[in-house]
Enzyme design. Structure first.
Site, PDB file in Angstrom:
ATOM      1  N   VAL A  25       0.859  -1.191   0.000  1.00  0.00           N
ATOM      2  CA  VAL A  25       0.000   0.000   0.000  1.00  0.00           C
ATOM      3  C   VAL A  25       0.892   1.237   0.000  1.00  0.00           C
ATOM      4  O   VAL A  25       2.110   1.145   0.157  1.00  0.00           O
ATOM      5  CB  VAL A  25      -0.944   0.038   1.225  1.00  0.00           C
ATOM      6  CG1 VAL A  25      -1.899  -1.147   1.227  1.00  0.00           C
ATOM      7  CG2 VAL A  25      -0.157   0.119   2.533  1.00  0.00           C
ATOM      8  N   ALA A  78       2.689  10.415  -2.992  1.00  0.00           N
ATOM      9  CA  ALA A  78       2.917  11.472  -3.973  1.00  0.00           C
ATOM     10  C   ALA A  78       1.995  12.655  -3.706  1.00  0.00           C
ATOM     11  O   ALA A  78       2.424  13.817  -3.754  1.00  0.00           O
ATOM     12  CB  ALA A  78       2.694  10.925  -5.381  1.00  0.00           C
ATOM     13  N   HIS A 119       6.751   7.020 -10.697  1.00  0.00           N
ATOM     14  CA  HIS A 119       7.338   5.832 -11.299  1.00  0.00           C
ATOM     15  C   HIS A 119       8.013   6.118 -12.639  1.00  0.00           C
ATOM     16  O   HIS A 119       8.816   7.024 -12.763  1.00  0.00           O
ATOM     17  CB  HIS A 119       6.295   4.721 -11.427  1.00  0.00           C
ATOM     18  CG  HIS A 119       5.796   4.213 -10.106  1.00  0.00           C
ATOM     19  ND1 HIS A 119       6.528   4.270  -8.954  1.00  0.00           N
ATOM     20  CD2 HIS A 119       4.608   3.638  -9.762  1.00  0.00           C
ATOM     21  CE1 HIS A 119       5.839   3.753  -7.952  1.00  0.00           C
ATOM     22  NE2 HIS A 119       4.666   3.359  -8.422  1.00  0.00           N
TER      23      HIS A 119
END
Length: 279
Positions: free
Chosen positions: A54, A111, A154
């Site tokens: 998570v 983020a 990413h």
């Protein structure tokens, strides 16, 4: 044992040996592949498997039912989320985003917390609208002018130039300059009633195997890499799999406590007992 982790190369690289039955005495695994926004929601609803990946940002909602494991996750330096704009906007500073439409992949992610903490300092007056959209749609939306900026994670670090976008800020660099700490991204959690000692042992053994035999997982990684090129997959692994994946250590726990403590103070996450992160 049922586990859920993402199809991203860092997760498949770490868990390949365990998932493939290559570890002696490790529990047999049943794997569900799910993006982190899906596992965040499963865990919050109490519907997740015994072990899952998570976002660290989801932990304030989960720590009564789940325990943070000290390995298997993603923390690091130089690997933070990016705020992107169209190329002709890049010369403007962050204050130009005030009142603008910004696309984000989730509102319950590390983020997003970093983004909001950064904006508190750098974007007076705040944004006009935050729009949640699937990660793969964000860069095209910024390029096409559907939104004024985008928060990406990413592999976008390696591909955003392909969309004629430019970096406005690297939130990882901002966080490291502001705190001196690494960036907490993805966590491995386990249900509190579970004996986690065998899980921790298996994760570390799987990671040891991956580091000793880096090519062994290549086919498994690319099978789940969602059309990512082998070169981008390799860069992804190099960026997100590191010593913190083996053990959080004091710097790792300190980074998590700093991020979630600050977020709680600003009302971005519920208030919770920080001691639960270590127990």
């Amino acid at each position: 044992m049922h586990i859920a982790y993402s199809p991203c190369p860092n997760d498949t690289f770490i868990f390949h040996a365990w998932a493939s039955g290559l570890l002696r005495d490790a529990p047999e695994l049943s794997v569900t592949y799910a993006d982190i926004d899906v596992t965040n929601k499963l865990a919050a609803a109490g519907e997740g498997p015994e072990v899952m990946k998570v976002s660290y940002a989801a932990l304030p909602w989960l720590l009564q039912q789940y325990k943070l494991l000290p390995c298997g996750g993603a923390l690091g330096r130089g690997c933070g989320p990016l705020v992107l704009v169209k190329e002709h906007e890049a010369a403007r500073d962050a204050s130009a985003l005030a009142g603008k439409r910004i696309a984000v992949p989730s509102e319950r992610s590390t983020a997003y917390l970093l983004f909001r903490l950064w904006a508190e300092q750098k974007v007076p007056g705040g944004f006009g609208e935050i729009i949640v959209m699937p990660f793969h749609e964000i860069m095209p939306a910024v390029r096409d002018g559907l939104v004024d900026g985008g928060l990406v994670i990413h592999e976008a670090r390696f591909t955003y130039q392909d969309y004629e976008l430019q970096l406005l800020t690297d939130l990882g660099s901002w966080w490291e300059e502001d705190t001196g700490l690494p960036i907490p991204l993805g966590a491995i959690i386990a249900k509190r009633e579970l004996d986690t000692a065998p899980v921790i042992q298996a994760i570390r053994a799987s990671l040891d195997y991956a580091w000793k035999h880096p090519q062994a997982s290549a086919e498994y990684v690319m099978e789940h890499a969602q059309e990512m090129s082998p070169d981008v997959a390799r860069q992804h692994i190099e960026l997100y799999v590191n010593d913190f994946s083996y053990s959080l250590g004091e710097d790792g726990y300190g980074a998590i406590e700093s991020l979630l403590g600050r977020a709680a103070q600003q009302g971005l996450v519920p208030a919770f007992d920080l001691a639960l992160l270590r127990s």
